[in-house]
Design a protein around this motif. Structure first.
Motif, PDB file in Angstrom:
ATOM      1  N   ALA A 129       5.412   4.915  11.271  1.00  0.00           N
ATOM      2  CA  ALA A 129       4.015   4.469  11.252  1.00  0.00           C
ATOM      3  C   ALA A 129       3.303   4.911  12.532  1.00  0.00           C
ATOM      4  O   ALA A 129       3.941   5.307  13.502  1.00  0.00           O
ATOM      5  N   THR A 130       1.981   4.846  12.504  1.00  0.00           N
ATOM      6  CA  THR A 130       1.191   5.197  13.684  1.00  0.00           C
ATOM      7  C   THR A 130       0.729   3.911  14.356  1.00  0.00           C
ATOM      8  O   THR A 130       0.233   3.002  13.690  1.00  0.00           O
ATOM      9  N   LEU A 131       0.908   3.842  15.666  1.00  0.00           N
ATOM     10  CA  LEU A 131       0.435   2.669  16.412  1.00  0.00           C
ATOM     11  C   LEU A 131      -0.907   2.991  17.050  1.00  0.00           C
ATOM     12  O   LEU A 131      -1.068   4.031  17.689  1.00  0.00           O
ATOM     13  N   PHE A 168       0.841  -1.204   0.000  1.00  0.00           N
ATOM     14  CA  PHE A 168       0.000   0.000   0.000  1.00  0.00           C
ATOM     15  C   PHE A 168       0.873   1.250   0.000  1.00  0.00           C
ATOM     16  O   PHE A 168       0.849   2.041   0.945  1.00  0.00           O
ATOM     17  N   PRO A 169       1.659   1.450  -1.072  1.00  0.00           N
ATOM     18  CA  PRO A 169       2.629   2.564  -1.052  1.00  0.00           C
ATOM     19  C   PRO A 169       1.980   3.938  -0.930  1.00  0.00           C
ATOM     20  O   PRO A 169       2.607   4.865  -0.441  1.00  0.00           O
ATOM     21  N   GLU A 170       0.715   4.031  -1.335  1.00  0.00           N
ATOM     22  CA  GLU A 170       0.059   5.349  -1.292  1.00  0.00           C
ATOM     23  C   GLU A 170      -0.558   5.674   0.060  1.00  0.00           C
ATOM     24  O   GLU A 170      -1.060   6.774   0.256  1.00  0.00           O
ATOM     25  N   HIS A 171      -0.584   4.696   0.952  1.00  0.00           N
ATOM     26  CA  HIS A 171      -1.317   4.902   2.208  1.00  0.00           C
ATOM     27  C   HIS A 171      -0.384   5.111   3.397  1.00  0.00           C
ATOM     28  O   HIS A 171       0.703   4.530   3.440  1.00  0.00           O
ATOM     29  N   ALA A 172      -0.860   5.922   4.334  1.00  0.00           N
ATOM     30  CA  ALA A 172      -0.123   6.089   5.587  1.00  0.00           C
ATOM     31  C   ALA A 172      -0.098   4.731   6.279  1.00  0.00           C
ATOM     32  O   ALA A 172      -1.039   3.941   6.133  1.00  0.00           O
ATOM     33  N   ARG A 173       0.968   4.442   6.995  1.00  0.00           N
ATOM     34  CA  ARG A 173       1.060   3.151   7.675  1.00  0.00           C
ATOM     35  C   ARG A 173       0.489   3.229   9.078  1.00  0.00           C
ATOM     36  O   ARG A 173       0.900   4.058   9.892  1.00  0.00           O
ATOM     37  N   THR A 174      -0.476   2.367   9.346  1.00  0.00           N
ATOM     38  CA  THR A 174      -1.067   2.288  10.678  1.00  0.00           C
ATOM     39  C   THR A 174      -0.970   0.842  11.154  1.00  0.00           C
ATOM     40  O   THR A 174      -1.384  -0.076  10.451  1.00  0.00           O
TER      41      THR A 174
END
Ligand code: KG4
Ligand code: ZN
Length: 357
Positions: free
Chosen positions: A304-306, A272-278
């Motif tokens: 990333a966001t946890l 998912f290169p276009e998405h923020a990592r959660t």
């Protein structure tokens, strides 16, 4: 984001040793709100046996479920006629308990003329962060409970890709077994975490199975055996020995979870290169502060966001079931009264990928 009318869903959870019911609202903007969340734990009933006894669990659900549902409605200040749908865990879990909750939900749905939603318990854990933190798809889920340890790429409601899982024990199960061999009681996770607080994490170095392999699977059985052998070697155990073993075990586990999560976040970025990592952690083991803090470091280092839902939403509860029901209801994914209860029901085997984005 789909726009739907707000819905109020009653959720019922009886798949293990919690009898739980809750009412949640799903607002038209996709956000959620818990109106009530009643959980009756059966811990005391099972404690003398050192684990959950399926027959006792099912009987206790039969005895208490009606009252728990009544309390959930009372606390929400709603009657049955105000509810838009009835959701219940339909599996996976101890089949006797699942049958109690699902059959009750079917009876309510039939008598009230409301839709029924048979919820996959793992999906309920998987979607909880959307209720607690209103997060968007896609996200990476680390589901760590008494029965499961897996990385899941969550693309939408009903749209899950299993990236890795345990090849033997679940992480919560490993905590429970270590607690049992150290006579710390049941459930073991909170007891091991508490004992580990005063322990020396480097006195014993336990193995980290599969750590250096290029895969996202877990294995905890060898670690558990190493703990047992060590405990036998230094028996009789004093309080300090127990604390040190717990600390060493927890250190091993956090190292494994951290390394695996780093790999899973890299895969997420590739897919998912276009998405923020959660990174979302769900399931009972997510209540472990040490594991949560290591994951916070890993997420931070990876940019990333946890997201860790509150502990009472990480362990089994009715709100997560009501919420999964509300998410499915919003997509028209309701079930017939012939919905079967299932002891086994892998998350990536959910037949209808309803795919909300
Ligand atoms: O999700 P959950 O409530 O039930 C299942 O669906 O399995 O998870 C229960 C598991 C148990 O194995 C319990 O020991 C573990 O979660 N657990 C913990 C902690 N709190 C609960 N494990 C480690 N540390 C904790 N603080
Ligand atoms: Zn669970």
């Amino acid at each position: 984001m789909n726009k739907q009318a707000p819905s109020r869903v009653l959720g019922i959870e009886t798949s293990c040793d919690e009898t739980a019911a809750s009412v949640v609202v799903r607002n038209s903007d996709g956000s959620g709100q818990i109106l009530s969340n009643i959980v009756r734990s059966q811990i005391r009933e099972h404690q003398p046996y050192g684990g959950v006894v399926p027959e006792l669990a099912a009987r206790a659900h039969v005895v208490h479920l009606d009252e728990i549902i009544t309390r959930a409605l009372r606390e929400a200040e709603l009657g049955f006629s105000d509810i838009d749908a009835i959701a219940a865990t339909a599996g996976p879990g101890l089949i006797g308990g699942v049958l109690v909750g699902l059959t009750t939900a079917k009876a309510l749905a039939a008598a009230l003329g409301k839709p029924l939603i048979g919820v996959n318990h793992l999906e309920a854990h998987a979607l909880t962060a959307r209720l607690s933190d209103n997060i968007a798809f896609p996200y990476l889920l680390l589901l760590v409970s008494g029965g499961h340890s897996q990385f899941v790429g969550v693309r939408g409601v009903g749209d899950y890709a299993l990236w890795g899982s345990t090849i033997d024990d679940a992480l919560g199960e490993a905590f429970d077994k270590v607690a049992k061999m150290l006579s710390l009681g049941h459930p073991g996770g909170p007891a091991v975490e508490k004992a580990a607080k005063t322990g020396d994490a480097v006195r014993f170095r336990f193995p980290r199975p599969l750590l250096n392999q290029d895969r996202m699977d877990f294995s905890f059985s060898g670690l558990k055996t190493a703990v047992r052998l060590q405990a036998e070697r230094i028996a009789p155990l004093g309080t300090k020995d127990i604390a040190d073993i717990c600390a060493g075990f927890q250190q091993s586990v956090t190292d494994i979870v951290a390394r695996r999560s780093e790999m899973a976040l890299i895969r997420f970025e590739t897919e998912f290169p276009e998405h923020a990592r959660t990174l979302v952690v769900a399931g009972g083991v997510a209540a472990n502060k040490e594991i949560a803090s290591v994951l916070a470091r890993v997420a931070n280092e990876a940019g990333a966001t946890l997201v860790v839902p509150p502990a009472n939403l990480c362990t089994d509860n009715g709100a997560m079931v009501a919420w999964a029901g509300a998410e499915r209801l919003a997509l028209g994914a309701v079930d017939g009264l012939d919905m079967a209860a299932r002891a086994r029901w892998p998350l990536d085997d959910i037949s209808m990928a309803v795919g909300a984005k």
